[in-house]
Design an enzyme around this catalytic site. Structure first.
Site, mmCIF file in Angstrom:
data_model
loop_
_atom_site.group_PDB
_atom_site.id
_atom_site.type_symbol
_atom_site.label_atom_id
_atom_site.label_comp_id
_atom_site.label_asym_id
_atom_site.label_seq_id
_atom_site.Cartn_x
_atom_site.Cartn_y
_atom_site.Cartn_z
ATOM 1 N N GLU A 188 -11.086 -1.008 -4.615
ATOM 2 C CA GLU A 188 -10.481 -0.498 -3.465
ATOM 3 C C GLU A 188 -9.133 0.391 -3.589
ATOM 4 O O GLU A 188 -8.974 0.445 -5.159
ATOM 5 C CB GLU A 188 -10.046 -1.521 -2.556
ATOM 6 C CG GLU A 188 -9.100 -2.563 -2.951
ATOM 7 C CD GLU A 188 -8.485 -3.458 -1.615
ATOM 8 O OE1 GLU A 188 -9.400 -3.497 -0.955
ATOM 9 O OE2 GLU A 188 -7.443 -3.830 -2.026
ATOM 10 N N ASP A 224 0.843 -1.239 0.082
ATOM 11 C CA ASP A 224 -0.030 0.149 0.077
ATOM 12 C C ASP A 224 0.962 1.217 -0.097
ATOM 13 O O ASP A 224 0.855 2.192 0.867
ATOM 14 C CB ASP A 224 -1.054 0.335 1.162
ATOM 15 C CG ASP A 224 -1.726 -1.243 1.421
ATOM 16 O OD1 ASP A 224 -2.004 -1.870 0.266
ATOM 17 O OD2 ASP A 224 -2.003 -1.828 2.398
#
Length: 344
Positions: free
Chosen positions: A214, A39
């Site tokens: 997402e 991430d």
């Protein structure tokens, strides 16, 4: 017969050769992966790159002037939530922005149960985000969409500011489908109005494992056209990938009908390049501003899932004639890549 030998004063008859000093070697390339992690997020300001990634229990901040040397930067822990709080566990996907003269970090956290995950905000009024105090501004949410929420990001466009995030509306946590929502921001820690569900998993490549949209990131093209780049499919599969939506000319970011979703993913696994499940990306420009770069995570082997084997990679990308980004394919691990232009 006498032979006289004359030696000149201060000089050797057999002088030692002087070896030339080699100039320092300038390394002009790097290779992926840069380091372990998942991430990745980059914010660029005044020649400095501020980098964050998922840690799980706290938020660490890396600073560097050369992204290819990210691994050599020393991270600083800038926030550790208090034990037992609603934001104390599973600290994921922090992103940092400089808004209205202050620094803000948006991150995901909960109390340890998956269904408790929400998006939170930190504020720092110091000019240098590695100093000063990070103040917890609490949860950021839309009252009509106060459910499981992760991966918050900020999008500024045409004088307005928007917040995008990934939400799972099923409060029973039975249906794990993840969608992407958007709402207008009143200030850096408050949303106004009703949230719009911009996209939900529709295509088969968005439903590997289970349906997931997402990690929203908005990329604005050189001709000022916004593209929403998002991650699709469950991150535990090799088929985690990037999808794309584009906003029509003159469109309203809050109106779903003004966005068009590409029917095919724009960045997918390349087993021959040791790239499995590439996704959850961020964007930055080279130091001289001439190049566009994408940074993302991937696994180096099959079936490694959403775990600590994920690693950070980056590569240059370009824009097509229609203004849309062309990310190419994930480059091979170990391949020597020319550093971002302007790096020292």
């Amino acid at each position: 017969m006498m032979i006289s030998v004359i030696l000149s004063c201060g000089k050797s008859s057999n002088p030692t050769p002087i070896n030339p000093v080699d100039p320092p070697v300038t390394v002009s390339t790097f290779s992926n992966p840069l380091m372990n992690g998942a991430d990745p997020s980059v914010f660029q300001k005044d020649g400095v790159y501020y980098y964050l990634q998922t840690n799980g229990s706290s938020i660490n901040l890396w600073t560097t002037t050369a992204m290819s040397k990210l691994a050599s930067a020393t991270p600083k822990t800038i926030f550790t939530p208090a034990a037992g709080g609603q934001n104390s566990r599973n600290v994921w996907a922090p992103e940092m922005f400089y808004l209205d003269g202050k620094w803000y970090i948006y991150y995901t956290a909960g109390n340890g149960t998956d269904i408790s995950q929400r998006t939170w905000v930190l504020e720092n009024s110091s000019a240098d985000p590695t100093t000063g105090t990070w103040v917890d501004k609490g949860k950021i949410f839309s009252p009509d969409a106060d459910f499981w929420a992760i991966d918050g990001t900020v999008f500024e466009f045409n004088g307005s500011r928007y917040f995008l995030w990934c939400g799972r509306p099923d409060l029973t946590n039975v249906n794990l489908t993840q969608n992407i929502y958007i709402a207008k921001m009143t200030n850096p820690y408050t949303l106004e109005g009703v949230a719009t569900k911009l996209t939900e998993p529709e295509f088969s490549w968005e439903k590997n494992g289970f349906g997931v949209n997402e990690g929203p990131e908005v990329l604005v093209s050189p001709d000022n056209k916004p593209f929403l780049i998002y991650s699709a499919s469950y991150c535990g599969t090799d088929d985690y990938a990037l999808g794309m939506m584009s906003l029509k000319a003159g469109g309203n970011p809050l109106v779903k009908a003004d966005w068009t979703k590409s029917a095919q993913p724009v960045f997918v696994k390349q087993p021959q390049n040791n790239a499995f499940g590439p996704g959850h990306n961020s964007f930055f420009k080279s130091p001289d501003g001439k190049e566009n770069w994408i940074i993302y995570h991937a696994n180096s082997a099959t079936n490694q899932g959403c775990a600590d084997k994920r690693n950070i990679r980056m590569q240059k990308f370009t824009f097509k004639a229609d203004g849309s980004p062309d990310f190419g394919e994930p480059v091979a691990t170990g391949l020597q890549i020319t550093k971002p232009s302007g790096e020292k």
